[in-house]
Design a protein around this motif. Structure first.
Motif: not given
Length: 375
Positions: A9-13, A304-308, A359-364
């Motif tokens: 199994t793997s992350a999508m993409g 780099p930082p995502y700035g959420e 996808f980095n975790g749930f972040i697209r």
């Protein structure tokens, strides 16, 4: 040796990367979203766990069937040859998930699968009543998608991203498996310089070093299936010997990790020491604006930082602008950055040669690739 239906199994993409890794081990593959299917024996289980850099875990598929009633689920689960996998004293907790299926109550599905397996094992081992479950651990999962039931056993234990070298980390560490994917996608080789100017706890440079010296990602950790009696210690011994023989410890590397936060640079150094790269990776505390880059035809990879949050968005944008300005002076370097910023190219000051959705975790995010001009 037995033959097993296996799935990595793997992350999508990144399924294609996992499929390439499985093929490199000598097994034919079939790929679906987040899954790479293949067949193999006990040695295949051990080698996949030892060598797959990008996969999340490796599972044995015990059975697949359609079920819309609890009776269907019970009878078809009981019909499977669980005694082939589970010794009489096996501990076998059952986890579950159900998506778009008639049988939507996960706790009920888990309980029914458990009861069916107990009945099957009691009959196979000529027992009655409760099983002791005092022996080796087998983590089972019942997964139901659109009424299709898949029953699996996890061979990995903790996820394959747990390499065993991370003694410290920052606030938002990148998974080792994703870091390995980012490096793999660059097609970097150890004859070229490699740099992460936003290294945090050092995961990307460490994964690059492991790839550069062909060190198996599972070298310094244990796996759940090592405890299983039918796997056999000789299987694991052979696979570990193979990994040791294939490692290129003498391969010189030109890898640098830097960060503006000196505390994180110290953490990265400690993680590198734990991974066995005490003197092979150069670590620096430096601001992006003051980045010192040596050599030509290098590869730069960063997260780099995502700035959420609002204040952080401005910081993430400033970092992207600064990076673009610095790299104007190094046209032979190829730059690869993973970011959710939709205006990343505009901020960087250049259109990406290629973008890839990840996808980095749930972040697209997008993996922005700026290819250098080789000199």
């Amino acid at each position: 040796m037995s033959k097993f239906n296996l799935v990595a199994t793997s992350a999508m993409g990144v399924e294609g990367l996992v499929a390439d890794e499985v093929k490199a081990l000598g097994y034919e593959t079939r790929t679906e979203n987040g899954k790479v299917y293949f067949q193999g024996d006990e040695t295949a289980i051990a080698r996949a766990n030892m060598w797959l850099r990008v996969a999340d875990r490796v599972r044995i598929i015990v059975g697949e069937f359609h079920a819309k009633t609890f009776d269907d689920l019970f009878e078809q689960t009981k019909a499977l040859a669980w005694e082939k996998y589970l010794p009489v004293d096996a501990a076998f907790p059952v986890a579950g998930k159900s998506v778009k299926s008639t049988l939507y109550s996960v706790p009920d599905c888990q309980a029914i699968v458990k009861k069916a397996i107990v009945e099957r094992l009691n009959r196979a081992y000529k027992r009655s009543g409760f099983l002791s479950e005092s022996g080796p651990l087998f983590k089972l999962e019942v997964s139901i998608l659109k009424d299709k039931v898949t029953l699996t056993i996890d061979t990995s234990g903790t996820g394959l991203h747990r390499r065993g070298y991370r003694v410290g980390q920052g606030d938002a560490p990148i998974k080792e498996t994703l870091a390995a994917a980012l490096v793999t996608l660059t097609r970097w080789n150890p004859d070229r310089p490699f740099m992460d100017p936003l290294c945090g706890s050092g995961t990307i440079p460490i994964e690059a070093a492991m790839i550069g010296q062909n060190i198996a990602p599972g070298t310094n950790r244990d796996f759940l299936s090592e405890e299983w009696p039918w796997m056999g210690q000789t299987v694991w011994d052979r696979v570990r010997e193979e990994a040791e023989d294939l490692a290129k410890y003498d391969q010189p590397l030109m890898i640098t990790g830097s960060d503006v936060d000196g505390r994180m640079v110290k953490v990265a150094e400690e993680n590198a020491i734990e991974a066995g790269f005490a003197d092979l990776i150069q670590w620096k505390q430096q601001d992006l604006k003051d980045l010192s880059i040596e050599g030509v035809n290098g590869v730069m990879v960063g997260n780099p930082p995502y700035g959420e949050r609002l204040g952080e968005i401005a910081e993430a944008e400033d970092i992207t602008r600064a990076l673009g300005k610095v790299m104007e002076e190094h046209p032979s370097w190829s730059v690869y950055m993973i970011s959710p910023l939709e205006n990343f190219e505009e901020l960087y000051g250049k259109k990406a040669t290629r973008k890839r959705k990840l996808f980095n975790g749930f972040i697209r995010t997008d993996y922005y690739q700026f290819w250098g001009k080789r000199v």
